[in-house]
Each structure stands twice: as C-alpha cells, then as structure tokens.
Design an enzyme around this catalytic site. Structure first.
Site, PDB file in Angstrom:
ATOM      1  N   GLU A 111      -9.634  -2.291   5.167  1.00  0.00           N
ATOM      2  CA  GLU A 111     -10.291  -2.045   6.448  1.00  0.00           C
ATOM      3  C   GLU A 111     -11.487  -2.990   6.603  1.00  0.00           C
ATOM      4  OE1 GLU A 111      -8.385  -0.407   8.147  1.00  0.00           O
ATOM      5  OE2 GLU A 111      -8.227   1.728   7.716  1.00  0.00           O
ATOM      6  N   ASN A 114      -7.498  -3.179  13.997  1.00  0.00           N
ATOM      7  CA  ASN A 114      -8.880  -3.435  13.557  1.00  0.00           C
ATOM      8  C   ASN A 114      -8.964  -4.649  12.633  1.00  0.00           C
ATOM      9  OD1 ASN A 114      -7.725  -2.534  11.233  1.00  0.00           O
ATOM     10  ND2 ASN A 114      -9.043  -0.757  10.957  1.00  0.00           N
ATOM     11  N   ASP A 144       0.816  -1.208   0.000  1.00  0.00           N
ATOM     12  CA  ASP A 144       0.000   0.000   0.000  1.00  0.00           C
ATOM     13  C   ASP A 144       0.851   1.261   0.000  1.00  0.00           C
ATOM     14  OD1 ASP A 144       0.910  -0.554   2.570  1.00  0.00           O
ATOM     15  OD2 ASP A 144      -1.077  -1.041   3.344  1.00  0.00           O
ATOM     16  N   HIS A 148      -7.173  -5.113   9.867  1.00  0.00           N
ATOM     17  CA  HIS A 148      -6.872  -4.883   8.450  1.00  0.00           C
ATOM     18  C   HIS A 148      -5.582  -5.584   8.027  1.00  0.00           C
ATOM     19  CE1 HIS A 148      -4.607  -0.762   9.190  1.00  0.00           C
ATOM     20  NE2 HIS A 148      -3.764  -1.773   9.251  1.00  0.00           N
TER      21      HIS A 148
HETATM   22  C1  F6R Z   1       1.461  -1.619   6.131  1.00  0.00           C
HETATM   23  C2  F6R Z   1       0.187  -2.284   6.164  1.00  0.00           C
HETATM   24  C3  F6R Z   1      -0.603  -2.448   7.430  1.00  0.00           C
HETATM   25  C4  F6R Z   1       0.254  -2.790   8.647  1.00  0.00           C
HETATM   26  C5  F6R Z   1      -0.603  -2.843   9.914  1.00  0.00           C
HETATM   27  C6  F6R Z   1       0.224  -3.110  11.148  1.00  0.00           C
HETATM   28  O1  F6R Z   1       2.000  -1.625   4.819  1.00  0.00           O
HETATM   29  O2  F6R Z   1      -0.267  -2.706   5.143  1.00  0.00           O
HETATM   30  O3  F6R Z   1      -1.577  -3.443   7.242  1.00  0.00           O
HETATM   31  O4  F6R Z   1       0.878  -4.026   8.442  1.00  0.00           O
HETATM   32  O5  F6R Z   1      -1.284  -1.642  10.073  1.00  0.00           O
HETATM   33  O6  F6R Z   1       1.032  -2.013  11.402  1.00  0.00           O
HETATM   34  P1  F6R Z   1       2.162  -2.073  12.512  1.00  0.00           P
HETATM   35  O7  F6R Z   1       3.137  -3.080  12.062  1.00  0.00           O
HETATM   36  O8  F6R Z   1       2.767  -0.684  12.518  1.00  0.00           O
HETATM   37  O9  F6R Z   1       1.493  -2.439  13.785  1.00  0.00           O
END
Ligand code: F6R
Length: 252
Positions: A152, A145, A75, A147
């Site tokens: 989401e 959440n 992303d 994702h």
């Molecule tokens: C990042 C992404 C998100 C993160 C997720 C966890 O490229 O796609 O899905 O993997 O938000 O984030 P952290 O590792 O910062 O807890």
C-alpha cells in the site's frame, strides 16, 4: 498501439484488454519455449483474468506447457480458513492451476497463517524464492491507490515479504467478493517492493478508466513511495500494458 507516449516507465497501449492479454500470453509462451523451467510471479484480481483464460486456451490447444515452470503468487489474505473459496489460493486454483499442467507442488502462495506466525512465513517465502534462483518473469496488476501486490502507499522501496494492513480503498474494492466491506480481511502477506524489483522482468497490466488516474501518476510522476507502482521506474526490464481507457490521461 502507441509507442510515442512520454512516460518514465515503458508502456504499450493496446486497443483492448483482450489484445493486451494476448500480447502478454504470447510473450510468456515465447519465453517458455526458450526456457521451460521459468519461475513466474503471478497476481490475482480482475485484470489477469483474460490472460489466464488465454494461457488455458493455449494449453488446451497444445501450444503451451507449464510442466517445468514454478509459480509464486504476490499475496494472500490472512484470517481466512485454509481452503476458503475466497482465498487467493482457491482463486488461482480455479482460474489457472486446474486449467494447465503446472505441477501443484511448484505453485506457491504465502500460507494464511495466524498474524503471529507471519514473520516466519514471510521469511520462508523469501527463502523459497531464493532457492529456485529468483523470479524470472513477474506479472502485476495495479490497485486504484497505486499498490502493487498489497504494498500500500507508504511501503518502502526496499520492503520484503511481510504482513501488511490493507487500506480502505483496497478493502472497498474487495467488498464485492466478500459480500460486504465488513467481511474483507484486514491483513495479508505480500511480497515486498524490494522482492518484486528483484524479478528479472516485470510486466504490469492495467485496464479500464477506473485505473486511468493512477496509471498516469505511476508512469509520469517522480517515483515516490506514496505511489508504489512508480517505484518500478528504473528497473532494467519493466513495461506497462494498457488499454485505451487506462491510458486516456497519458500524453496530456
Ligand atoms: C493481486 C494484487 C493486487 C491487484 C490490484 C489490482 O494479487 O496483488 O495488487 O493486482 O489490486 O486488482 P484488479 O486487477 O482486481 O483491479
């Protein structure tokens, strides 16, 4: 390590995040040794930092080369200027691309285009993935959440790369990086859940007690679009790698 937990998705619990990161890096090294032109799917965030550090260390030690590999990040935020240091492109450059021998022209992230151009950019990204024969090995983190990427809750199992609106929890989690919630971009382009599920192997890392509740829901609940990570159940080669804190609610 505890292989005895009853979960819908395979998982391994390690004594620490560092130990899990070493295990993932080791797996990748072994795969690259057998097939150097691997196509990788990669995340940003706090979770993969020890993994990228280990890849950098292995490369410096002459034990790992990404010279023939290709990468696709999950992303990218929209609404930031190209080259913005808070973009995922810049983050990847610092954490990994500048540390290893992955050729710059084979590192891919969605371009931070204007929202009107997002559908075209999303099609281009999907096309690029198809042209290299799909993603061989995909690493994911998981949001509080549930994702994966920026899919989401409510994202369709069949969703493809597209523009998404970020949820309040996601914006709150990014606030520190952006110096306040009001500065966090509201939109991003993300690979879809359908895109992710086409990867041949999927590994998901989750560390720390803040992830314990969502890890439990993702791994033990009936798969539901309300917990996007739970939709990974049923993939032929998926595994969660956890530390003791993120696994604390499993097996209860
Ligand atoms: C990042 C992404 C998100 C993160 C997720 C966890 O490229 O796609 O899905 O993997 O938000 O984030 P952290 O590792 O910062 O807890």
């Amino acid at each position: 390590m505890s292989p005895t937990l009853r979960t819908r998705i395979a998982c391994t619990v390690y004594p620490s995040a560092g130990a899990a990161a070493l295990a993932v890096a080791d797996e990748l090294r072994a795969r690259l040794a057998g097939y150097p032109s691997l196509v990788l799917g990669l995340p940003t965030g706090n979770t993969p930092v020890p993994f990228y550090q280990e890849l950098s260390r292995l490369h410096r030690a002459g034990l790992l080369s990404l010279a023939q590999a290709t990468s696709f990040n999950l992303d990218e935020y929209l609404g930031l200027a190209p080259g913005d240091p808070r973009s995922f492109r810049a983050w990847m450059q610092t954490q990994l691309f500048s540390q290893v021998d992955l050729p710059a022209n084979r590192t891919h992230l969605p371009d931070p285009v204007e929202p009107a151009a997002a559908p075209e950019e999303s099609r281009r990204y999907e096309q690029l993935i198809r042209e290299v024969g799909g993603i061989d090995w995909m690493l994911l983190g998981i949001g509080r959440n549930g994702h994966i990427g920026f899919n989401e809750p409510g994202s369709a199992r069949t969703s493809r790369t597209r523009l998404v609106e970020l949820e309040a929890k996601t914006i709150a989690d990014a606030a520190k990086t952006f110096g306040g919630e009001q500065h966090v971009p509201r939109r991003a382009i993300t690979m879809g859940i359908g895109t992710i599920l086409e990867a041949r192997a999927i590994r998901v890392m989750a560390f720390g007690s803040a992830k314990a509740e969502i890890v439990q829901r993702a791994l033990t609940a009936e798969p539901t679009e309300l917990v996007p990570a739970s939709l990974l159940a049923g993939h032929a080669d998926v595994r969660f790698l956890l530390d003791a804190e993120s696994a604390q609610l499993l097996g209860q």
